[in-house]
Design a protein around this motif. Structure first.
Motif: not given
Lengths: 460, 460
Positions: B359-374
């Motif tokens: 739960l601590a790691v998930l938000p950052g992982a999702v945000a990083a993917v979203r940022e990469k995809l614009g």
């Protein structure tokens, strides 16, 4: 305690055990997944496929791991037949194939296909000429074992494969009994095998389909193992199977020479130690560890029990074993005696002492069974001898009809006949076989009011 | 390192490992043989069958061990259909069954049979009434999973079984996901399961056919396992499967409560921690260890890689995973978002800390993917806004079409429309799902010169 039934299942090879243990920890995950555990499982599976393909002599992408040798045969036969359905629906098998092949052939016939069974000689061997004769324009597939599982006879696979290739017909080779000893030679098209025959674990078979062979896997689609073996891959067992195949191959040359010498002792000495025995199977072109013989006037199951009591685990193709009441189709096709049948198949590593002890124990075991069944000890010579006698063996199971025949043959004059009335299916095989062993004339069979009358003429 | 994909394959249970090791030495021989090694193997096989039958709640002679859960399903479906061929050739399955069931159904259709797929609600659940509606006089078989493998929703199996019984139609229950937690209730007729889902070894499935159910096993005849699972029995694995089933059942009550609490945390906290997430599956009637959610504007495969890099092994029913380019049939049938899909399935024994770290790691992982995809961060409000805009997402893969849509929706006035041109199959599912999540109106799809135009009206 000596286990002499390696042709059924070999004990787990130490290398298989070690590989299995390691792969239980590394190879349990789904190899189709992208995460670390899945990638690790995929690496193990790929490495096992490469090792097995190297031992077979094929490309890794031609080899699928199935759940058993039987599954490999079922899928291989059905898939090759379906792939060549446009060519025709004719299937060729030898008369001495493993039951998985023969039952696949039966299913094919039940589904409207046609079948030719190629006969074998008295040694259990087919000829390439018989396969050439059996080939037809509508032949979709031919099947031949690399070596026979009951009598050890090696088949002329390379020659038959050449004949099939010339006709454009794929040959499926059931290599279950021989793959541990070496690759199958010749231009075969499909190959099947079973890991627990070479000391691998249960649960792994091999199905090889050469590139260019038309193949349509039966059953629902599935993406695993090139669509040829549905279901989650059993990677720990696959890893153990591949590792042990490499291991037994490394030992094959030395071990086959050693086992061949041991089975040669059995082949040579059993007929000298035990009266009225027929050793069956090709004396030269044979598997290293297999030797089979049949004992007149003996009930196979009772003999197996007696040998088990002495610490020997062997099997029998006799009609008298509990699991099946019809005589072995292999012995039947060879036309040899089926009663009192014993197959000795030595696992690699069998100590010489065990074989010597077996040879020491066997004569007493056979004699005890014969005595219990009231088998004839010597041919009595009577005075008044009617020219024809009838033996009523109706309702009596193998080997009793032959025992009754043997008891009475001396009571008719030379030239006279004995009619044996019997309803046990094994009599059809064993009475002619007895005549051949005893130098008497088998006249033939006639329908009788109940059962069948087998007519024998006394010649000597 | 945390393995959160127990619904694919659970790591080997310590009891399974121990039982397997013991049975490698005791259970390698042919259980059909009469000698000591064969009798020992037979005893182990019989004991395993009794233990498994007790856990299932059936008679031992109703249960066969197959080579996998997939094999059990293939044989169970084909055998039940063949056994009732005289009644008719209509098959009923739910739309969210495992691929082994759906591919069996496809094979049945290809062979001339008829099929009804029962729909599910947005939680992935069928109703007994839908099965009642689907039943016909020519229905040969109905199939229903006990619980869904992708979203964890439990099905009303007992009710559906009652409906089927009343109509005289056998119900096959695929219990792969639930058997480790408890027996399947209700008057079902056939049941299938897979040992590696409960911590048993690979290579073992269960097929249960209740007495009185007409059944004709497909393929060539074979005498092993009541003729339902051809080939040499894999006794060491069978013994391990049965032993581990007993063991997980003994721990089931306590462990299911514990895992349910952990998955409840994920269900509750992920939507608070990660914006634009849809948690899918029934919130109450669900498997203890499974929770599934989808993240807008995220490519499932990239997210899986990111989580793998953080030490978490999860799977995805997203259309963006490498193994399949069409969206999960389960998410599609439920009508929920498929993009950025993550399935967490906790194996028994999962420590609380692992879940907290996830739960601590998930938000950052999702945000990083979203940022990469614009992906759009916020809805921009423009000045001059034409009432209709067209987004050309042809050739762009999920989740890009939805990202483009989300970026532009704020540029049309309320009441205006956006036409998204797309040729990725996932768009058909994800654009309506996005509208539902965002409170926009999905107008429908229209054919376009290339691909499909998905029309969305801005409502808010």
């Amino acid at each position: 305690m000596a286990y002499f039934d390696a042709a059924s299942a070999a004990p787990l090879h130490p290398v298989a055990r070690q590989a299995l243990l390691a792969a239980l920890d590394e190879g349990w995950a789904d190899p189709a997944r992208l995460y670390r555990e899945g990638r690790r499982a995929r690496l193990l599976l790929d490495a096992a496929r490469e090792a097995a393909a190297e031992a077979v002599g094929c490309r890794p992408d031609e080899l699928s791991f199935t759940a058993s040798g039987t599954r490999a045969v079922h899928t291989g036969v059905a898939g090759a037949l379906a792939g060549r359905r446009r060519v025709g629906r004719h299937l060729i098998v030898s008369a001495v194939e493993h039951s998985s092949v023969l039952l696949s052939a039966e299913a094919h016939e039940a589904d409207g296909g046609t079948l030719t069974q190629v006969p074998v000689d008295r040694a259990g061997r087919v000829s390439a000429a018989s396969y050439a004769e059996a080939l037809r324009p509508d032949t979709a597939l031919a099947c031949l074992q690399s070596a026979n599982h009951e009598v050890g006879t090696e088949q002329p696979v390379a020659e038959v494969a050449e004949v099939c290739r010339a006709a454009g017909v794929p040959l499926l080779v059931d290599a279950a009994q021989s793959l541990g000893w070496g690759p199958v030679e010749g231009p075969w098209s499909l190959l099947t095998a079973s890991a627990h025959k070479w000391g691998g674990p249960s649960g792994v078979g091999l199905l090889v389909v050469r590139k260019g062979v038309r193949f349509a896997a039966p059953g629902p689609a599935d993406e695993r193992e090139s669509g040829r073996a549905p279901g989650f891959e059993n990677i720990p067992a696959i890893v153990a199977a591949a590792a042990s195949l490499r291991a037994v191959r490394a030992e094959a040359a030395a071990e086959s020479a050693r086992l061949r010498e041991l089975t040669e002792r059995i082949r040579a000495r059993v007929p000298r130690l035990v009266p009225d025995v027929e050793v069956v199977g090709d004396p030269v072109r044979r598997l290293p560890g297999v030797v089979t013989f049949s004992c007149l006037y003996v009930d196979g199951e009772t003999l197996l029990h007696a040998l088990d009591g002495e610490g020997f685990s062997v099997s029998s193709g006799s009609s008298c074993t509990s699991s099946t009441l019809t005589p072995s189709h292999v012995l039947k096709a060879m036309g040899v005696l089926s009663e009192g049948n014993v197959r000795v198949s030595l696992p690699p590593g069998t100590p010489e002492e065990d074989v010597e002890r077996f040879l020491a124990v066997l004569p007493g075991a056979v004699a005890a069974v014969r005595e219990k069944l009231g088998a004839p000890a010597a041919q009595p010579e009577g005075a008044a001898r009617p020219a024809e006698r009838v033996v009523d063996a109706l309702g009596k199971r193998c080997p009793l009809p032959v025992i009754e025949l043997a008891k009475i043959i001396g009571e008719v004059p030379v030239g006279g006949t004995v009619r044996v009335l019997a309803d046990d299916e094994a009599a059809r095989l064993d009475i002619p076989a007895w005549c051949e062993m005893r130098g008497q004339e088998y006249v033939g069979e006639e329908p009788a009011r109940a059962g069948v009358a087998y007519v024998v003429r006394r010649v000597s």
